[in-house]
Scaffold this motif. Structure first.
Motif, PDB file in Angstrom:
ATOM      1  N   MET A 233      43.013  82.404 -52.273  1.00  0.00           N
ATOM      2  CA  MET A 233      42.878  82.706 -53.694  1.00  0.00           C
ATOM      3  C   MET A 233      41.409  82.712 -54.092  1.00  0.00           C
ATOM      4  N   ALA A 234      40.612  81.822 -53.524  1.00  0.00           N
ATOM      5  CA  ALA A 234      39.177  81.778 -53.836  1.00  0.00           C
ATOM      6  C   ALA A 234      38.497  83.085 -53.441  1.00  0.00           C
ATOM      7  N   PHE A 235      38.874  83.637 -52.278  1.00  0.00           N
ATOM      8  CA  PHE A 235      38.304  84.900 -51.830  1.00  0.00           C
ATOM      9  C   PHE A 235      38.703  86.030 -52.768  1.00  0.00           C
ATOM     10  N   LYS A 236      39.986  86.079 -53.132  1.00  0.00           N
ATOM     11  CA  LYS A 236      40.467  87.122 -54.039  1.00  0.00           C
ATOM     12  C   LYS A 236      39.732  87.065 -55.373  1.00  0.00           C
ATOM     13  N   LEU A 237      39.585  85.860 -55.921  1.00  0.00           N
ATOM     14  CA  LEU A 237      38.919  85.709 -57.208  1.00  0.00           C
ATOM     15  C   LEU A 237      37.443  86.065 -57.121  1.00  0.00           C
ATOM     16  N   SER A 238      36.824  85.801 -55.979  1.00  0.00           N
ATOM     17  CA  SER A 238      35.430  86.168 -55.775  1.00  0.00           C
ATOM     18  C   SER A 238      35.269  87.689 -55.774  1.00  0.00           C
ATOM     19  N   VAL A 239      36.151  88.370 -55.068  1.00  0.00           N
ATOM     20  CA  VAL A 239      36.112  89.836 -55.022  1.00  0.00           C
ATOM     21  C   VAL A 239      36.358  90.409 -56.414  1.00  0.00           C
ATOM     22  N   ILE A 240      37.353  89.889 -57.115  1.00  0.00           N
ATOM     23  CA  ILE A 240      37.683  90.341 -58.467  1.00  0.00           C
ATOM     24  C   ILE A 240      36.479  90.168 -59.389  1.00  0.00           C
ATOM     25  N   SER A 241      35.826  89.024 -59.287  1.00  0.00           N
ATOM     26  CA  SER A 241      34.665  88.740 -60.120  1.00  0.00           C
ATOM     27  C   SER A 241      33.554  89.766 -59.894  1.00  0.00           C
ATOM     28  N   GLN A 242      33.288  90.088 -58.635  1.00  0.00           N
ATOM     29  CA  GLN A 242      32.237  91.054 -58.320  1.00  0.00           C
ATOM     30  C   GLN A 242      32.577  92.439 -58.854  1.00  0.00           C
ATOM     31  N   VAL A 243      33.838  92.815 -58.772  1.00  0.00           N
ATOM     32  CA  VAL A 243      34.250  94.130 -59.261  1.00  0.00           C
ATOM     33  C   VAL A 243      34.175  94.174 -60.787  1.00  0.00           C
TER      34      VAL A 243
ATOM     35  N   ARG B 144      44.567 100.144 -48.756  1.00  0.00           N
ATOM     36  CA  ARG B 144      43.830 100.996 -49.689  1.00  0.00           C
ATOM     37  C   ARG B 144      43.931 100.515 -51.127  1.00  0.00           C
ATOM     38  N   SER B 145      45.029  99.871 -51.471  1.00  0.00           N
ATOM     39  CA  SER B 145      45.202  99.451 -52.859  1.00  0.00           C
ATOM     40  C   SER B 145      45.212  97.935 -53.029  1.00  0.00           C
ATOM     41  N   THR B 146      44.892  97.203 -51.976  1.00  0.00           N
ATOM     42  CA  THR B 146      44.956  95.745 -52.025  1.00  0.00           C
ATOM     43  C   THR B 146      44.086  95.173 -53.132  1.00  0.00           C
ATOM     44  N   VAL B 147      42.832  95.608 -53.211  1.00  0.00           N
ATOM     45  CA  VAL B 147      41.915  95.076 -54.222  1.00  0.00           C
ATOM     46  C   VAL B 147      42.406  95.460 -55.614  1.00  0.00           C
ATOM     47  N   LEU B 148      42.907  96.660 -55.771  1.00  0.00           N
ATOM     48  CA  LEU B 148      43.415  97.097 -57.061  1.00  0.00           C
ATOM     49  C   LEU B 148      44.622  96.257 -57.484  1.00  0.00           C
ATOM     50  N   VAL B 149      45.478  95.912 -56.546  1.00  0.00           N
ATOM     51  CA  VAL B 149      46.626  95.044 -56.835  1.00  0.00           C
ATOM     52  C   VAL B 149      46.132  93.674 -57.295  1.00  0.00           C
ATOM     53  N   TRP B 150      45.117  93.139 -56.612  1.00  0.00           N
ATOM     54  CA  TRP B 150      44.550  91.850 -57.027  1.00  0.00           C
ATOM     55  C   TRP B 150      43.994  91.937 -58.441  1.00  0.00           C
ATOM     56  N   LEU B 151      43.293  93.032 -58.735  1.00  0.00           N
ATOM     57  CA  LEU B 151      42.716  93.198 -60.071  1.00  0.00           C
ATOM     58  C   LEU B 151      43.802  93.234 -61.135  1.00  0.00           C
ATOM     59  N   ARG B 152      44.868  93.938 -60.855  1.00  0.00           N
ATOM     60  CA  ARG B 152      45.968  94.023 -61.819  1.00  0.00           C
ATOM     61  C   ARG B 152      46.657  92.672 -61.997  1.00  0.00           C
ATOM     62  N   ARG B 153      46.776  91.927 -60.917  1.00  0.00           N
ATOM     63  CA  ARG B 153      47.507  90.669 -60.956  1.00  0.00           C
ATOM     64  C   ARG B 153      46.666  89.503 -61.484  1.00  0.00           C
ATOM     65  N   PHE B 154      45.400  89.428 -61.058  1.00  0.00           N
ATOM     66  CA  PHE B 154      44.595  88.247 -61.360  1.00  0.00           C
ATOM     67  C   PHE B 154      43.368  88.528 -62.222  1.00  0.00           C
ATOM     68  N   GLY B 155      43.044  89.799 -62.453  1.00  0.00           N
ATOM     69  CA  GLY B 155      41.823  90.136 -63.170  1.00  0.00           C
ATOM     70  C   GLY B 155      41.913  89.895 -64.668  1.00  0.00           C
ATOM     71  N   ASN B 156      40.746  89.872 -65.309  1.00  0.00           N
ATOM     72  CA  ASN B 156      40.672  89.648 -66.747  1.00  0.00           C
ATOM     73  C   ASN B 156      40.689  90.949 -67.542  1.00  0.00           C
ATOM     74  N   LEU B 157      40.402  92.061 -66.889  1.00  0.00           N
ATOM     75  CA  LEU B 157      40.380  93.355 -67.564  1.00  0.00           C
ATOM     76  C   LEU B 157      41.714  94.060 -67.395  1.00  0.00           C
ATOM     77  N   ASP B 158      41.919  95.121 -68.163  1.00  0.00           N
ATOM     78  CA  ASP B 158      43.165  95.886 -68.088  1.00  0.00           C
ATOM     79  C   ASP B 158      43.050  96.923 -66.973  1.00  0.00           C
ATOM     80  N   TRP B 159      43.712  96.693 -65.848  1.00  0.00           N
ATOM     81  CA  TRP B 159      43.628  97.573 -64.685  1.00  0.00           C
ATOM     82  C   TRP B 159      44.915  98.362 -64.472  1.00  0.00           C
TER      83      TRP B 159
END
Length: 68
Positions: free
Chosen positions: A18-28, A47-62
């Motif tokens: 989860m720490a890695f995912k949140l780090s990647v999300i933060s950078q994006v 191909r869509s793994t990072v986008l899935v993380w952004l939609r699930r855990f990100g603060n912006l509307d993805w």
């Protein structure tokens, strides 16, 4: 004629912390990397793994854009 056999190497599913995912999300979300650049930079296979993380855990509307 014989059919040619195609040997395929099995893909392995990687579990990311989860720490890695949140780090990647933060950078994006900061704009340091696009989600595709993050995928390439960190060697994330899906191909869509990072986008899935952004939609699930990100603060912006993805979500996918709606067609009006």
């Amino acid at each position: 004629m014989k059919k040619q056999e195609v040997k395929r190497e099995k893909r392995t599913q990687r579990d990311y912390t989860m720490a890695f995912k949140l780090s990647v999300i933060s950078q994006v979300e900061k704009g340091d990397l696009t989600y595709k650049q993050a995928q390439t930079h960190y060697g994330i296979q899906g191909r869509s793994t990072v986008l899935v993380w952004l939609r699930r855990f990100g603060n912006l509307d993805w979500r996918k854009p709606k067609i009006h």
